[in-house]
Design an enzyme around this catalytic site. Structure first.
Site, PDB file in Angstrom:
ATOM      1  N   LYS A  59       0.812  -1.212   0.000  1.00 14.92           N
ATOM      2  CA  LYS A  59       0.000   0.000   0.000  1.00 14.92           C
ATOM      3  C   LYS A  59       0.852   1.271   0.000  1.00 14.92           C
ATOM      4  O   LYS A  59       0.457   2.292  -0.552  1.00 14.92           O
ATOM      5  CB  LYS A  59      -0.945   0.017   1.205  1.00 14.92           C
ATOM      6  CG  LYS A  59      -1.989  -1.101   1.202  1.00 14.92           C
ATOM      7  CD  LYS A  59      -3.058  -0.867   0.162  1.00 14.92           C
ATOM      8  CE  LYS A  59      -4.184  -1.895   0.278  1.00 14.92           C
ATOM      9  NZ  LYS A  59      -5.099  -1.827  -0.886  1.00 14.92           N
ATOM     10  N   GLU A  71     -10.142   5.419   2.831  1.00 12.76           N
ATOM     11  CA  GLU A  71     -10.909   4.308   3.361  1.00 12.76           C
ATOM     12  C   GLU A  71      -9.932   3.200   3.701  1.00 12.76           C
ATOM     13  O   GLU A  71      -8.824   3.168   3.154  1.00 12.76           O
ATOM     14  CB  GLU A  71     -11.923   3.807   2.320  1.00 12.76           C
ATOM     15  CG  GLU A  71     -11.393   2.766   1.317  1.00 12.76           C
ATOM     16  CD  GLU A  71     -10.350   3.295   0.339  1.00 12.76           C
ATOM     17  OE1 GLU A  71     -10.247   4.532   0.193  1.00 12.76           O
ATOM     18  OE2 GLU A  71      -9.624   2.475  -0.264  1.00 12.76           O
ATOM     19  N   SER A 130       1.831  -9.584  -0.600  1.00 16.86           N
ATOM     20  CA  SER A 130       1.489  -8.154  -0.563  1.00 16.86           C
ATOM     21  C   SER A 130       1.634  -7.528   0.815  1.00 16.86           C
ATOM     22  O   SER A 130       1.834  -6.330   0.939  1.00 16.86           O
ATOM     23  CB  SER A 130       0.076  -7.957  -1.090  1.00 16.86           C
ATOM     24  OG  SER A 130      -0.828  -8.764  -0.366  1.00 16.86           O
TER      25      SER A 130
END
Lengths: 592, 256
Positions: free
Chosen positions: A283, A305, A572
């Site tokens: 991210k 969000e 990830s």
């Protein structure tokens, strides 16, 4: 955004029409053609042409001095060569104009052509046509492995241009007879072309688009313009690269999972270790880009969000780093199962809003973030966390994450001397998967596999297997695939993973599935938890429960493949945040 | 003259919004008729949706109440069929586009035509995406109504010159809901609209009091009230008829 070139202008009336509709380029034809004009005509037309429109001279085996003269007098900025001009000719032309004249080399498509890259070292753009302005379309399937920005020409008009843009994604479309009526440039046809091009923005096949409230439209358009500007700004690129390197810790490692490979007894398994990035997931790649962009745009406040909290933590981190305010919207249910991340965000100085609407998960967190943004955008940037939402978000987030496959490709070539046979990533909205797939999209032999949250099973009501059970819909600013009821009400979905607990998927994935370029499988909670434990014990790596979905598929796939084949799995995120909820899932009480 | 134009022919139009099926099918029919009878010149019918992105808490709750009563799009058409038996009040849909897409555009607009529903307002279908339904809606004689927001700026003329039915001028940033003050300079926006089109304008978002309606009436051809009406239904549930009629009458009087 695809650029538009209108070719074959020959009169003052033509220029008047052009100035009204403002394509990016115009073409003056100096070769044998009904649209041919001479030096003096071109000079007088250039004088009245809008200064923001670049002019291209179109030539066939022209005397080089004539081209240089047109360039020196400021009549053309670009030369488009349609004849037998060879590499030496182009080199000389470049030298004599101090490399300032840009070159488009035009190639006529024939069935047997397979090398489009012959001129790449000396040209700036490539143009593909069916013949010297023959006005016919050619078989677009013949286009492959184009390295230079592409001008697509040949029989384009307002009826087929949308398809051409969506299918080929050229740098520019080149239109001539398609905007003429009886041999003259037609105002209405040019207007139509420009409109259609605008409407094609942000489309991936039939998916994507910009289904946003009017209140946010100017903000989205501005975001796109600013992004298009800064992504080519050397200073911005440098600043971002430095943050990714010095702060986020890029490049991330490509790790060979030797024990796991031996245990599974098939393909070699590699992990792209996005879990090792600062904040513990991919991210941060997206957040650093968007936060830096927001700062350049003069915004002082970031909103986001979050589902699992990874994106919220990354946003809070970037806000702290860049000295910006930060507020994160998180579904009530997620604040419970990811309580640690809530505290983490607060520790980083962010304010966390608990969303109690609807399903109280990611979907409703997205709704509330959009609502907040519509109320206050003048100083606030919404950092969308996945490759989803209205255009330009799916593009921006994807671009930010393509660093994953760029590094993967370099690293696997270095380690193995060849490309992998399969790339696997988990898919919620799909940003780490888009990032993992992107640089392999043209290598059609490489399997691209997305793994979504199958919950208790795609055949039960409790899942988030959008690709398996969803259908086309429009939500959160995009047309894509969504889990929904018969009447279009969005379903409550379920996955053990808060990050995959989303009823939709990014539009580019919807298209990749539609065109058969990527495959998507649903992985159940049980399979994901098994993979979570397996990787922990086998390799000493605790993966995020989201990433464990991709690991689970690798566990199934590797044994079916040969030992000289390679799988790369995008890990990830790291799993610390999940330890408590997995313990609970397994019936272990950590508080005892 | 289309039925929408009729709503604007007699002074400032008072336009009420209600979520179909809130709190249930029977009461919803009653409330729409109450609104028509007590002075609404046009009624916007909300199709309940799980994810009403542009709505504030009041209308979000109405959506939930209707969905909890299991209202679906066919029920909404049933409600309007009953309304049509007793009233020819101009009606437009206010709906997010997904329920319409799921129903099927052709089938949806053909039903609209059957029930003399004159237009559709889709808050998630900006100018750039109008193509989605424009042609099909037109073929069935349904106006696709455009929204213009305080942030529209240079987009105003582009949107207005293509608008049909009436133009929904959004008074404030953010989502629907009751506001104490409207800070946007509506006159500037409406003047700009007037440069390119004569179709009526109606202002919505945040309006709840007769004073506000009176002020808006001075610059706009119509006043739209949603949350304040929906709140009455939220507060009174199945007994909202009387307070609803009283409120609508008061607001319509303020618009005259």
């Amino acid at each position: 955004m695809t650029k538009v070139k209108i070719c074959g202008l020959k009169s003052e009336e033509d220029i008047e029409i052009i100035n009204k509709h403002k394509p990016d380029y115009v073409g003056f034809v100096f070769a044998e053609s009904p649209r041919r004009i001479d030096f003096n005509k071109a000079k007088s037309l250039k004088l009245i042409l809008d200064k923001n429109i670049l002019s291209v001279g179109v030539f066939v085996n022209e005397n080089m001095e004539n081209i240089i003269k047109l360039f020196d007098e400021g009549i053309i900025e670009i030369a488009q060569l349609h004849g037998n001009e060879d590499i030496d000719y182009i080199k000389k032309l470049k030298e004599k104009t101090n490399n300032n004249l840009l070159i488009i080399k035009a190639i006529e498509i024939k069935e047997n052509i397979n090398n489009f890259n012959e001129y790449d070292d000396v040209i700036d753009y490539l143009l593909l046509d069916s013949g010297k302005g023959s006005g016919n379309t050619f078989n677009w399937r013949l286009i492959k492995n184009i390295k230079k920005p592409l001008f697509l020409a040949g029989g384009l008009n307002s009826d087929n241009i949308k398809e051409a843009i969506n299918q080929i994604k050229p740098f520019a479309v080149d239109i001539s007879s398609g905007v003429e009526t009886n041999g003259y440039k037609d105002n209405d046809k040019i207007k139509k072309i420009i409109e259609v091009e605008k409407l094609s923005r942000g489309r991936y096949g039939k998916y994507g688009g910009q289904y946003a409230p009017e209140t946010l439209m100017n903000e989205l358009i501005d975001l796109e313009e600013q992004y298009e500007h800064y992504k080519n700004d050397p200073e911005f690129i440098k600043e971002l690269d430095e943050l990714l390197k010095e702060y986020a810790g890029r490049p991330s490692l490509l790790y060979y999972a030797e024990r796991m490979t031996k245990d599974l007894g098939g393909a070699k398994v590699y992990f792209k270790r996005e879990d090792l990035n600062h904040t513990g997931s991919h991210k941060i790649n997206n957040v650093l880009l968007q936060a830096l962009l927001a700062k350049k745009m003069g915004k002082t406040r970031l909103i986001a969000e979050t589902g699992a909290g990874q994106h919220g933590v990354a946003t809070a981190t970037a806000a702290a780093l860049l000295g910006m305010e930060c507020e994160v919207f998180m579904g009530e249910e997620d604040t419970v199962r990811q309580a640690l991340n809530v505290y983490r965000m607060e520790l980083l100085g962010a304010k966390v809003h608990t969303v109690t609407n609807g399903t109280k998960t990611l979907k409703d967190a997205v709704n509330d973030t959009f609502r907040e943004w519509a109320d206050r955008f003048y100083d606030t940037h919404y950092i969308v966390g996945s490759a989803m939402g209205p255009h330009p978000y799916p593009m921006i987030v994807r671009d930010a994450q393509t660093v994953i496959s760029k590094e993967m490709k370099e690293q696997i070539l270095e380690k193995e001397g060849k490309l992998p046979n399969a790339v696997i990533a988990c898919v919620g909205g799909g940003s780490n998967a888009m990032g993992s797939f992107y640089h392999f999209l043209d290598d059609e032999d490489i399997k691209l596999i997305g793994c979504e949250g199958g919950g208790k099973g795609a055949d039960t009501p409790l899942n988030a297997a959008t690709m398996s059970i969803g259908k086309i819909g429009i939500l959160h600013g995009m047309k894509s695939i969504f889990c929904q009821e018969e009447y279009g009400q969005i379903s409550s979905v379920y996955s053990i993973s808060a990050g995959l607990d989303y009823p939709g998927v990014g539009p580019e994935h919807a298209n990749l599935r539609e065109i058969g370029r990527a495959e998507y499988y649903s992985i159940t909670d049980d399979e994901a938890v098994n993979a979570f434990e397996y990787l922990s014990k086998m390799e000493g790596i605790i993966p995020a429960i989201e990433s464990a979905h991709a690991v689970a598929h690798a566990i199934k796939l590797a044994p079916t493949m040969d030992k000289d084949e390679i799988i790369v799995v995008c890990l990830s995120g790291r799993g610390d945040k999940d330890v408590a909820s997995i313990a609970k899932y397994k019936g272990v009480d950590l508080n005892e | 003259m289309s039925n929408i134009a009729n709503a604007f022919k007699d002074g400032t139009a008072f336009i009420g919004f209600v979520t179909a099926g809130d709190p249930n099918k029977e009461k919803s029919i009653q409330y729409i008729l109450d609104m028509a009878e007590s002075g609404c010149d046009l009624i916007e019918i909300g199709i309940p949706f799980t994810d009403p992105l542009a709505e504030g808490p009041v209308i979000q709750q109405a959506n939930l109440r209707a969905l909890e009563s299991n209202i679906n799009t066919d029920d909404v058409f049933d409600i309007l069929e009953e309304v049509r038996k007793k009233s020819d009040v101009p009606l437009v849909f206010l709906t997010y586009i997904n329920p319409v897409l799921a129903y099927g555009y052709e089938k949806f607009f053909s039903k609209c035509n059957d029930l003399e529903i004159d237009g559709i307002i889709a808050p998630d279908l900006p100018f750039e995406e109008k193509d989605e339904i424009d042609e099909i809606a037109k073929n069935h004689g349904i106006d696709v109504i455009s929204l213009i927001a305080p942030s529209s700026k240079e987009r105003i003329q582009m949107i207005a010159s293509d608008a049909t039915g009436f133009i929904y001028v959004v008074s404030s940033l953010g989502v629907t809901g009751i506001r104490n003050e409207i800070e946007t300079d509506l006159e500037v926006i409406i003047d700009e609209i007037r440069n390119v089109t004569d179709i009526p304008t109606a202002v919505g978002f945040g309006i709840s009091t007769p004073e506000q309606a009176r002020d808006i009436s001075k610059v706009s051809d119509g006043v739209i009230v949603g949350s304040a009406i929906v709140k009455i239904i939220g507060d009174y549930g199945e007994n909202a008829s009387e307070p609803l009629k009283k409120y609508v009458k008061e607001m319509k009087d303020a618009c005259r």
